[in-house]
Design an enzyme around this catalytic site. Structure first.
Site, short mmCIF file in Angstrom:
data_model
loop_
_atom_site.label_atom_id
_atom_site.label_comp_id
_atom_site.label_asym_id
_atom_site.label_seq_id
_atom_site.Cartn_x
_atom_site.Cartn_y
_atom_site.Cartn_z
N THR A 164 0.88 -1.17 0.00
CA THR A 164 0.00 0.00 0.00
C THR A 164 0.91 1.22 0.00
O THR A 164 1.60 1.49 0.98
CB THR A 164 -0.91 0.03 1.24
OG1 THR A 164 -1.66 -1.19 1.29
CG2 THR A 164 -1.86 1.22 1.18
N LYS B 111 -7.41 1.87 -3.16
CA LYS B 111 -7.08 1.45 -1.79
C LYS B 111 -7.24 2.62 -0.81
O LYS B 111 -7.65 2.44 0.33
CB LYS B 111 -5.64 0.91 -1.78
CG LYS B 111 -5.10 0.55 -0.41
CD LYS B 111 -5.66 -0.74 0.17
CE LYS B 111 -5.09 -1.00 1.57
NZ LYS B 111 -5.54 -2.24 2.15
N LYS C 28 0.18 5.41 8.09
CA LYS C 28 0.84 5.57 6.79
C LYS C 28 -0.22 5.75 5.69
O LYS C 28 -0.12 6.66 4.87
CB LYS C 28 1.70 4.33 6.48
CG LYS C 28 2.07 4.20 5.00
CD LYS C 28 2.80 2.90 4.69
CE LYS C 28 1.99 1.65 4.86
NZ LYS C 28 1.25 1.18 3.70
#
Ligand SMILES: NC(=O)c1ccc[n+]([C@@H]2O[C@H](COP(=O)([O-])OP(=O)(O)OC[C@H]3O[C@@H](n4cnc5c(N)ncnc54)[C@H](OP(=O)(O)O)[C@@H]3O)[C@@H](O)[C@H]2O)c1
Length: 289
Positions: free
Chosen positions: A97, A172, A240
């Site tokens: 990711t 995502k 993150k």
């Protein structure tokens, strides 16, 4: 059956690489901490290499699943990076990711070498990786996607091309934004129920059949009420991911008031020692203030 390489044998990558092997593909692995690569090769009967470049040499498909943008650059670029070992016409699939920017950057750098690049972040967590039922959202060219999909299907329940390079990562981000706000709502509901003295097992059983139902409710509400967070998707990773989405929103103009607030709540969880706790640990702030 294809010749493949898998780089990054963490919580996700280790079982994903295992599914490639079980699917009949040849798999060479690389991991920064060599002991993990050795253990994987012993468990699955594949080979391990001392650098990403050597793992990637001769592979038709090279997969990565590491931490963030910089980790990705560290295993892909440079003399010992995966691209240095890949031949023209091969396909690079990244399951980290990461930002849409790094996805586009690698697509361009790989493209200049004749390597086709697909950004392919996943959803479904550790259990999804172990059971080979991940959801994979991809960005890239459709010809490369069509070749990679049957290989990715070894560990995926769903694998969909969302658009050009970066589109997988953008999808995502939507996924993570939906989860962040939902988890805060779930935390507030569960904490309220506990304070009201309700039987929370019963509450969850009843309301999970109604409009409040969600994956998080079905899989996490019970453990949230018990204060158990030693599993699942780490708060560090969620921060993150929210950081990536907030930076992207700065550019595209989307307002993310709840995500920005929840990001700050996660910073408080980190300060309490919860960096590796599951993301459902937001309730800890409400229950223990
Ligand atoms: N865990 C989940 O539930 C989940 C779900 C969906 C998506 N993701 C995403 O998938 C990615 C991997 O997550 P994970 O849970 O598997 O993480 P993890 O268990 O911490 O594993 C990270 C892997 O990346 C390697 N790595 C990190 N930095 C590196 C660097 N600079 N150079 C070389 N190797 C490096 C690590 O090597 P070492 O073994 O040497 O540390 C390890 O193999 C992340 O982007 C995460 O956000 C995770």
């Amino acid at each position: 059956m294809a010749k493949t390489a898998f780089i990054g044998l963490g919580v996700m990558g280790y079982p994903m690489a295992g599914h490639l092997k079980k699917g009949g593909h040849e798999v060479a692995v690389y991991n920064r901490t060599t002991a993990k690569a050795e253990r994987w090769a012993k468990d699955h009967g594949g080979s391990f290499a001392p650098t990403p470049r050597e793992a990637a040499e001769g592979a038709e498909f090279v997969f990565t699943c590491v931490g963030n943008d910089d980790d990705l650059r560290a295993v892909v670029l440079g003399d010992d990076g995966a691209f240095a070992g890949m031949a023209e016409g091969t396909i690079f699939v990244d399951h980290t990711t990461a930002s849409a920017d790094v996805a586009r950057e690698l697509a361009e750098t790989g493209g200049a070498r004749g390597i086709e690049v697909i950004d392919a972040p996943v959803s479904g967590g550790q259990a999804g990786a172990e059971n080979g039922v991940l959801t994979v959202m991809c960005g890239g060219e459709s010809a490369a996607f069509d070749k990679a999909k049957p290989v990715i299907d070894c560990f995926a329940r769903s694998c969909v091309l969302m658009g050009a390079a970066g589109a997988g990562q953008l999808t995502k981000m939507v996924n993570q934004l939906c989860i962040a706000g939902l988890l805060q709502g779930l935390s507030e509901g569960m904490n309220f129920g506990l304070k009201a003295g309700l039987d929370m097992e019963k509450v969850i059983e009843v309301i999970s059949k109604g409009a409040a139902q969600s994956w998080q409710m079905e899989n996490r509400a019970g453990t949230m009420c018990k204060g158990e967070f030693d599993f699942g998707f780490a708060v560090d990773w969620m921060r993150k991911d929210l950081g990536i989405a907030l930076a992207e929103a700065d550019r595209n103009g989307a307002r993310l008031p709840v995500a920005a607030l929840v990001d700050q709540f996660y910073a408080q969880v980190q300060a309490r020692g919860g960096r590796r706790w599951d993301t459902s640990s937001l309730i800890h702030l409400l229950a223990n203030d």
